[in-house]
Design a protein around this motif. Structure first.
Motif, PDB file in Angstrom:
ATOM      1  N   PRO A  59      72.873  55.166  50.188  1.00 26.31           N
ATOM      2  CA  PRO A  59      72.422  55.609  48.865  1.00 26.31           C
ATOM      3  C   PRO A  59      71.321  56.675  48.944  1.00 26.31           C
ATOM      4  O   PRO A  59      71.275  57.587  48.118  1.00 26.31           O
ATOM      5  CB  PRO A  59      71.894  54.326  48.207  1.00 26.31           C
ATOM      6  CG  PRO A  59      72.616  53.225  48.906  1.00 26.31           C
ATOM      7  CD  PRO A  59      72.852  53.703  50.308  1.00 26.31           C
ATOM      8  N   SER A  60      70.450  56.587  49.948  1.00 21.86           N
ATOM      9  CA  SER A  60      69.376  57.580  50.032  1.00 21.86           C
ATOM     10  C   SER A  60      69.913  58.957  50.406  1.00 21.86           C
ATOM     11  O   SER A  60      69.298  59.969  50.106  1.00 21.86           O
ATOM     12  CB  SER A  60      68.320  57.141  51.046  1.00 21.86           C
ATOM     13  OG  SER A  60      68.922  57.008  52.329  1.00 21.86           O
ATOM     14  N   GLU A  61      71.088  58.987  51.060  1.00 24.60           N
ATOM     15  CA  GLU A  61      71.693  60.278  51.382  1.00 24.60           C
ATOM     16  C   GLU A  61      72.388  60.893  50.172  1.00 24.60           C
ATOM     17  O   GLU A  61      72.397  62.101  49.987  1.00 24.60           O
ATOM     18  CB  GLU A  61      72.709  60.111  52.520  1.00 24.60           C
ATOM     19  CG  GLU A  61      72.078  59.689  53.826  1.00 24.60           C
ATOM     20  CD  GLU A  61      73.103  59.334  54.882  1.00 24.60           C
ATOM     21  OE1 GLU A  61      72.729  59.268  56.050  1.00 24.60           O
ATOM     22  OE2 GLU A  61      74.291  59.107  54.538  1.00 24.60           O
ATOM     23  N   VAL A  62      72.975  60.021  49.337  1.00 27.03           N
ATOM     24  CA  VAL A  62      73.663  60.521  48.146  1.00 27.03           C
ATOM     25  C   VAL A  62      72.658  60.913  47.072  1.00 27.03           C
ATOM     26  O   VAL A  62      72.768  61.957  46.444  1.00 27.03           O
ATOM     27  CB  VAL A  62      74.640  59.459  47.607  1.00 27.03           C
ATOM     28  CG1 VAL A  62      75.300  59.943  46.333  1.00 27.03           C
ATOM     29  CG2 VAL A  62      75.685  59.122  48.645  1.00 27.03           C
ATOM     30  N   PHE A  63      71.660  60.080  46.876  1.00 28.55           N
ATOM     31  CA  PHE A  63      70.638  60.333  45.867  1.00 28.55           C
ATOM     32  C   PHE A  63      69.289  60.451  46.565  1.00 28.55           C
ATOM     33  O   PHE A  63      68.564  59.468  46.690  1.00 28.55           O
ATOM     34  CB  PHE A  63      70.591  59.188  44.846  1.00 28.55           C
ATOM     35  CG  PHE A  63      71.908  58.918  44.196  1.00 28.55           C
ATOM     36  CD1 PHE A  63      72.407  59.781  43.253  1.00 28.55           C
ATOM     37  CD2 PHE A  63      72.664  57.803  44.533  1.00 28.55           C
ATOM     38  CE1 PHE A  63      73.624  59.531  42.644  1.00 28.55           C
ATOM     39  CE2 PHE A  63      73.870  57.550  43.943  1.00 28.55           C
ATOM     40  CZ  PHE A  63      74.354  58.425  42.991  1.00 28.55           C
ATOM     41  N   PRO A  64      68.916  61.644  47.018  1.00 28.99           N
ATOM     42  CA  PRO A  64      67.628  61.777  47.709  1.00 28.99           C
ATOM     43  C   PRO A  64      66.484  61.516  46.748  1.00 28.99           C
ATOM     44  O   PRO A  64      66.604  61.743  45.540  1.00 28.99           O
ATOM     45  CB  PRO A  64      67.634  63.227  48.209  1.00 28.99           C
ATOM     46  CG  PRO A  64      68.626  63.927  47.361  1.00 28.99           C
ATOM     47  CD  PRO A  64      69.618  62.908  46.911  1.00 28.99           C
TER      48      PRO A  64
END
Length: 197
Positions: free
Chosen positions: A177-182
């Protein structure tokens, strides 16, 4: 609905054929079709007349008390034709019940409205017909039918497939998720301008 003597003859013939199927002549088929068309037309006209009568009744009710005589005549005709008095009819009659005729029509409308409400409630609360219960294979019924029968083994549940840590070749890895939504970075505050003093 009234049938002529010829129509009754055709109707009798059609009912006899329905009970004891036999081939019909072309003339008999044409007569049955003509009778069916006549009945359909009569039903359609009865529906139109009923709608016209209700619309007329509504107009007379809106013009009360000046239209009392016409309203009472129309209401009694409608009641004779199977009309269920509505709350507006009861309210209008209650407001005008000074004469014996209005009081009698009001009493008749009250009893018809009560019967209609009771019939609707009875239809709602009537128990639904019970469905027949069918025995399913297995359980106590199966044991009673065949005492020597062995129970079938139950299938074991399969474990849920686990996702491998390493993706197989040709498969794209699932992003975190942190890669999709920085994370959003806050903008730096504007520099404060100092006034010379």
């Amino acid at each position: 609905m009234a049938f002529s003597a010829d129509e009754l003859r055709v109707l009798r013939r059609a009912l006899a054929v329905a009970l004891h199927p036999t081939p019909l002549s072309d003339e008999d088929v044409r007569e049955c079709l003509r009778l069916a068309e006549s009945v359909d037309e009569a039903v359609f006209e009865a529906g139109r007349l009923h709608a016209f009568l209700l619309a007329d009744l509504t107009r007379y009710r809106a013009a009360l008390p000046g239209s009392l005589t016409g309203y009472l005549e129309l209401l009694q005709d409608a009641l004779a034709a199977g009309y269920d008095p509505c709350p507006d009819d009861l309210a209008a009659l209650r407001a005008l019940r000074g004469t014996p005729v209005v009081a009698a029509v009001l009493e008749r409308c009250r009893s018809l409205a009560e019967q209609s409400v009771r019939a609707r409630l009875q239809r709602r609360t009537a128990p639904a017909p019970r469905a027949r219960l069918l025995a399913l294979p297995g359980g106590r019924a199966a044991d009673e039918r065949d005492p020597d029968a062995k129970p079938e083994p139950r299938p074991q549940p399969r474990p849920a497939p686990t996702r491998p840590e390493e993706p197989t070749p040709g498969e794209r890895p699932v992003p975190k998720p942190s890669e999709v939504f920085p994370p959003r970075r806050r903008p730096a505050p504007p520099p404060e301008e100092r006034a010379a003093g």
